[in-house]
Design an enzyme around this catalytic site. Sequence first.
Site, mmCIF file in Angstrom:
data_model
loop_
_atom_site.group_PDB
_atom_site.id
_atom_site.type_symbol
_atom_site.label_atom_id
_atom_site.label_comp_id
_atom_site.label_asym_id
_atom_site.label_seq_id
_atom_site.Cartn_x
_atom_site.Cartn_y
_atom_site.Cartn_z
ATOM 1 C CD GLU A 166 5.299 10.740 1.443
ATOM 2 O OE1 GLU A 166 6.402 11.291 1.200
ATOM 3 O OE2 GLU A 166 5.203 9.566 1.815
ATOM 4 C CD GLU A 372 4.079 6.401 -1.127
ATOM 5 O OE1 GLU A 372 5.140 6.340 -0.450
ATOM 6 O OE2 GLU A 372 3.824 7.304 -1.935
#
Length: 473
Positions: A166, A372
């Site tokens: 991320e 995720e």
Amino acid sequence: MQHLELKKFPEGFLWGGSSSAYQCEGAWDEDGKSPSVQDIAPVIEGTSDWKVTSDHYHRYKEDIALMAEMGFNEFRFSIAWTRIIPSGDGEVNPLGVQHYHDVIDECHKYGIEPVVTLYHFDLPAVLQEKYNGWTSRQCIDDFVRYCEVCFKEYGSKVKYFLTINEQNMMTMFNMGGYKTDQERYQANHHMLVAQSKAMIRCHEICDAKIGPAPNITCVYPATSSPLDYLAAMDYDQLRNRMYYDTAVFGTYPEAFEEYLRQRGVVVEWAEGDAEILKNGHPDFLALNYYGGSTVRYISQEEGSAIKAKMNTGEANMAEFMVGMMTEPGLAQGCKNPLQEQTSYGMGIDPVGLRVTLRQCWERYHLPLLITENGCGVPDTLTEDGKIHDDYRIDYLRKHIIACREAISDGVDLMGYSPWSAFDLVSTHQGITKRYGMIYVNRDEFDLKDMARIRKDSFYWYGKCIKSNGEDLD
């Protein structure tokens, strides 16, 4: 496109779950580990710190055995740089190196493929103090050296590495605490170069495959206004394409470069950066997905006023979050009235997952891996020691169907690894915001016995895996 009959998940599809070191390991100062920037960051009032978390460092054998019972053939976890090289740039710590050998070997014992994240928000604090972390080009060399240690130690055992988790969230929401946009986007550039150098070195050192792992989502315009449509296009470059385009094509998106220029941000490229970005080819693209984004156009004046209030310290939490989602003169994130939400206000958008997978596949034509996707809400332990989480089962079912629909659309999807395999400490809401299919018996400040308890979703997901995604009842 509607399908009369959906394709099956391919043989060898990776079914598993995810975690990250600082959120689950605990043992924050054991066996030579030094503090990361997460360890020393201010803790949000009312939530747990990172010292114990889920105690996975000591209980990894128990946790991996439970994953094997569920039927996992994959487990995505991260290595803590601060365990491997506690000083960030000095001697390698043999105890830290051995720990991850043990975790990887335990996975292989049950036929579970480790998918290893090299960096999940946890920069060694000493490097932040020494040269302000990613704002310095020195961080590139130190990160690549750390990665080289991992490739040499684990490259014969690990088929899949992830570079940086991320990066787009770290940049957009200024998780590095940068004082100016100049600092923020220079640090972002250094991460992109470091990532490409790491991918190059991975291919030189071992036979593993490697790819980036940003948080990617489709972007909807809030209305049919042409300005909102342009805002969605611009926000897509800012949030998504900046990270995938640079990794795959070696160049910044064109409109994003203009965005920086108009704001007076001049990213310094060192000699050789362009070649490194061109040569650092990913083998696949990982993505974290939690729901579609919706944006509206916002003027420079209105956006600047919102940002100014956010930065005064007088804004309440809602105003602060609105400010975080505001890019003056470009776009502002807003709620989508057509999208369901969890109790924490996170969007539930399985169709958006299909859209996102389609967009990524059609632009990049690289295999995709979902690293995720999950439902984070408080869970209730009943008097007889059960956790009935039908809401999580429903969430997972809808998103797994969306994966199958995307595969039927022609997407090359490698696997599905929801967040998280077991309960861990959420970055902003502590242990109360639970994502796992395995319950960890502790509260924010009462560690209790840390027992592992199978939730209803544990049994449901195991049945899904056993049927290779066919049995979703």
